[in-house]
Design a protein around this motif. Structure first.
Motif, PDB file in Angstrom:
ATOM      1  N   VAL A   1       0.842  -1.196   0.000  1.00 19.71           N
ATOM      2  CA  VAL A   1       0.000   0.000   0.000  1.00 19.71           C
ATOM      3  C   VAL A   1       0.878   1.247   0.000  1.00 19.71           C
ATOM      4  N   LEU A   2       1.963   1.236   0.789  1.00 19.31           N
ATOM      5  CA  LEU A   2       2.881   2.379   0.811  1.00 19.31           C
ATOM      6  C   LEU A   2       3.545   2.584  -0.542  1.00 19.31           C
ATOM      7  N   PHE A   3       3.927   1.494  -1.207  1.00 20.95           N
ATOM      8  CA  PHE A   3       4.508   1.613  -2.544  1.00 20.95           C
ATOM      9  C   PHE A   3       3.485   2.128  -3.551  1.00 20.95           C
ATOM     10  N   LEU A   4       2.218   1.770  -3.362  1.00 22.17           N
ATOM     11  CA  LEU A   4       1.170   2.295  -4.234  1.00 22.17           C
ATOM     12  C   LEU A   4       1.080   3.812  -4.109  1.00 22.17           C
ATOM     13  N   PHE A   5       1.119   4.317  -2.862  1.00 22.45           N
ATOM     14  CA  PHE A   5       1.056   5.762  -2.668  1.00 22.45           C
ATOM     15  C   PHE A   5       2.293   6.462  -3.216  1.00 22.45           C
ATOM     16  N   LYS A   6       3.466   5.857  -3.068  1.00 23.50           N
ATOM     17  CA  LYS A   6       4.680   6.451  -3.633  1.00 23.50           C
ATOM     18  C   LYS A   6       4.609   6.486  -5.153  1.00 23.50           C
ATOM     19  N   TRP A   7       4.076   5.428  -5.746  1.00 28.13           N
ATOM     20  CA  TRP A   7       3.944   5.378  -7.201  1.00 28.13           C
ATOM     21  C   TRP A   7       2.933   6.423  -7.682  1.00 28.13           C
ATOM     22  N   MET A   8       1.813   6.581  -6.957  1.00 31.08           N
ATOM     23  CA  MET A   8       0.821   7.582  -7.335  1.00 31.08           C
ATOM     24  C   MET A   8       1.389   8.994  -7.196  1.00 31.08           C
ATOM     25  N   GLN A   9       2.199   9.237  -6.172  1.00 29.15           N
ATOM     26  CA  GLN A   9       2.841  10.539  -5.994  1.00 29.15           C
ATOM     27  C   GLN A   9       3.799  10.817  -7.143  1.00 29.15           C
ATOM     28  N   SER A  10       4.545   9.811  -7.560  1.00 30.05           N
ATOM     29  CA  SER A  10       5.468   9.978  -8.675  1.00 30.05           C
ATOM     30  C   SER A  10       4.715  10.272  -9.980  1.00 30.05           C
ATOM     31  N   MET A  11       3.607   9.592 -10.215  1.00 28.06           N
ATOM     32  CA  MET A  11       2.822   9.832 -11.424  1.00 28.06           C
ATOM     33  C   MET A  11       2.205  11.234 -11.407  1.00 28.06           C
ATOM     34  N   PHE A  12       1.708  11.667 -10.247  1.00 24.83           N
ATOM     35  CA  PHE A  12       1.117  12.996 -10.129  1.00 24.83           C
ATOM     36  C   PHE A  12       2.175  14.073 -10.341  1.00 24.83           C
ATOM     37  N   SER A  13       3.347  13.859  -9.775  1.00 20.56           N
ATOM     38  CA  SER A  13       4.436  14.812  -9.948  1.00 20.56           C
ATOM     39  C   SER A  13       4.865  14.888 -11.416  1.00 20.56           C
ATOM     40  N   GLY A  14       4.923  13.753 -12.063  1.00 15.56           N
ATOM     41  CA  GLY A  14       5.266  13.734 -13.481  1.00 15.56           C
ATOM     42  C   GLY A  14       4.225  14.428 -14.334  1.00 15.56           C
ATOM     43  N   LEU A  15       2.975  14.321 -13.933  1.00 16.37           N
ATOM     44  CA  LEU A  15       1.901  14.981 -14.678  1.00 16.37           C
ATOM     45  C   LEU A  15       1.954  16.487 -14.496  1.00 16.37           C
ATOM     46  N   ILE A  16       2.207  16.963 -13.294  1.00 11.60           N
ATOM     47  CA  ILE A  16       2.176  18.395 -12.995  1.00 11.60           C
ATOM     48  C   ILE A  16       3.399  19.111 -13.553  1.00 11.60           C
ATOM     49  N   TRP A  17       4.587  18.607 -13.272  1.00 16.88           N
ATOM     50  CA  TRP A  17       5.776  19.360 -13.690  1.00 16.88           C
ATOM     51  C   TRP A  17       6.834  18.496 -14.348  1.00 16.88           C
ATOM     52  N   GLY A  18       6.493  17.288 -14.737  1.00 16.16           N
ATOM     53  CA  GLY A  18       7.427  16.438 -15.463  1.00 16.16           C
ATOM     54  C   GLY A  18       8.651  16.077 -14.652  1.00 16.16           C
ATOM     55  N   ASN A  19       8.489  15.986 -13.326  1.00 19.92           N
ATOM     56  CA  ASN A  19       9.580  15.670 -12.399  1.00 19.92           C
ATOM     57  C   ASN A  19      10.765  16.608 -12.577  1.00 19.92           C
ATOM     58  N   GLY A  20      10.474  17.843 -12.913  1.00 27.13           N
ATOM     59  CA  GLY A  20      11.518  18.852 -13.046  1.00 27.13           C
ATOM     60  C   GLY A  20      12.243  18.828 -14.369  1.00 27.13           C
ATOM     61  N   GLU A  21      11.805  18.013 -15.294  1.00 27.66           N
ATOM     62  CA  GLU A  21      12.498  17.860 -16.564  1.00 27.66           C
ATOM     63  C   GLU A  21      11.822  18.607 -17.719  1.00 27.66           C
ATOM     64  N   LYS A  22      10.563  18.955 -17.568  1.00 28.85           N
ATOM     65  CA  LYS A  22       9.813  19.496 -18.705  1.00 28.85           C
ATOM     66  C   LYS A  22       9.131  20.821 -18.330  1.00 28.85           C
ATOM     67  N   PRO A  23       9.698  21.959 -18.751  1.00 28.23           N
ATOM     68  CA  PRO A  23       9.087  23.251 -18.437  1.00 28.23           C
ATOM     69  C   PRO A  23       7.694  23.423 -19.037  1.00 28.23           C
ATOM     70  N   ALA A  24       7.435  22.801 -20.159  1.00 28.39           N
ATOM     71  CA  ALA A  24       6.124  22.943 -20.796  1.00 28.39           C
ATOM     72  C   ALA A  24       5.020  22.338 -19.929  1.00 28.39           C
ATOM     73  N   ARG A  25       5.345  21.300 -19.162  1.00 27.48           N
ATOM     74  CA  ARG A  25       4.337  20.695 -18.292  1.00 27.48           C
ATOM     75  C   ARG A  25       3.844  21.675 -17.236  1.00 27.48           C
ATOM     76  N   VAL A  26       4.744  22.510 -16.729  1.00 30.49           N
ATOM     77  CA  VAL A  26       4.337  23.506 -15.734  1.00 30.49           C
ATOM     78  C   VAL A  26       3.375  24.505 -16.372  1.00 30.49           C
ATOM     79  N   LEU A  27       3.666  24.917 -17.590  1.00 34.45           N
ATOM     80  CA  LEU A  27       2.783  25.862 -18.275  1.00 34.45           C
ATOM     81  C   LEU A  27       1.431  25.233 -18.595  1.00 34.45           C
ATOM     82  N   TYR A  28       1.435  23.959 -19.019  1.00 34.75           N
ATOM     83  CA  TYR A  28       0.177  23.260 -19.262  1.00 34.75           C
ATOM     84  C   TYR A  28      -0.630  23.155 -17.970  1.00 34.75           C
ATOM     85  N   SER A  29       0.036  22.889 -16.877  1.00 33.65           N
ATOM     86  CA  SER A  29      -0.648  22.790 -15.589  1.00 33.65           C
ATOM     87  C   SER A  29      -1.222  24.136 -15.162  1.00 33.65           C
TER      88      SER A  29
END
Length: 135
Positions: free
Chosen positions: A20-48
């Protein structure tokens, strides 16, 4: 992966609570990737940011129609246009004369847009720092 546990090795190594803890960590990673691309994609921040402004606009439209702040001759498109103008002003912190608009912004939405503004500024600075520090 650890939370799916389809293989015997994962089931033996990770108990129910660990999965269950790994599920929450995985969901946090996916949400972070969606919002700001884990710091790799500036366009994601603008889309957000654009998505957040549209979300605030929709909230304002629903609030305006529920509170009866739009006149009967206003269409949904004109109501959305007013809400979009107000949400952009609230999100960017641009002052506006509230007497010009028949739609009033609730305090909760104003606080949410201010918090979102500062969070997205921080994310954008972080993404820009990461992208320029590699060069």
């Amino acid at each position: 992966s650890a939370f799916k546990g389809r293989e015997d090795w994962y089931r033996k190594k990770y108990s129910g609570m660990d999965r269950v803890l790994f599920l929450f960590k995985w969901m946090q990673s996916m949400f972070s990737g969606l919002i700001w691309g884990n710091g790799e994609k500036p366009a994601r921040v603008l889309y957000s940011c654009v998505f957040t402004v549209l979300l605030i606009s929709l909230l304002l439209v629903f609030y305006g129609y529920n509170e009866g702040q739009f006149s009967s001759e206003d269409t949904i498109y004109s109501g959305f246009a007013v809400a979009f103008k107000l949400s952009v002003s609230e999100f960017l912190g641009i002052p506006y004369d509230s007497d010009l608009f028949n739609l009033k912004v609730p305090f909760v939405i104003s606080v949410f847009s201010s918090l979102a503004r500062y969070i997205f500024i921080g994310l954008l600075v972080s993404v820009m720092f990461r992208s320029f520090s590699r060069r």
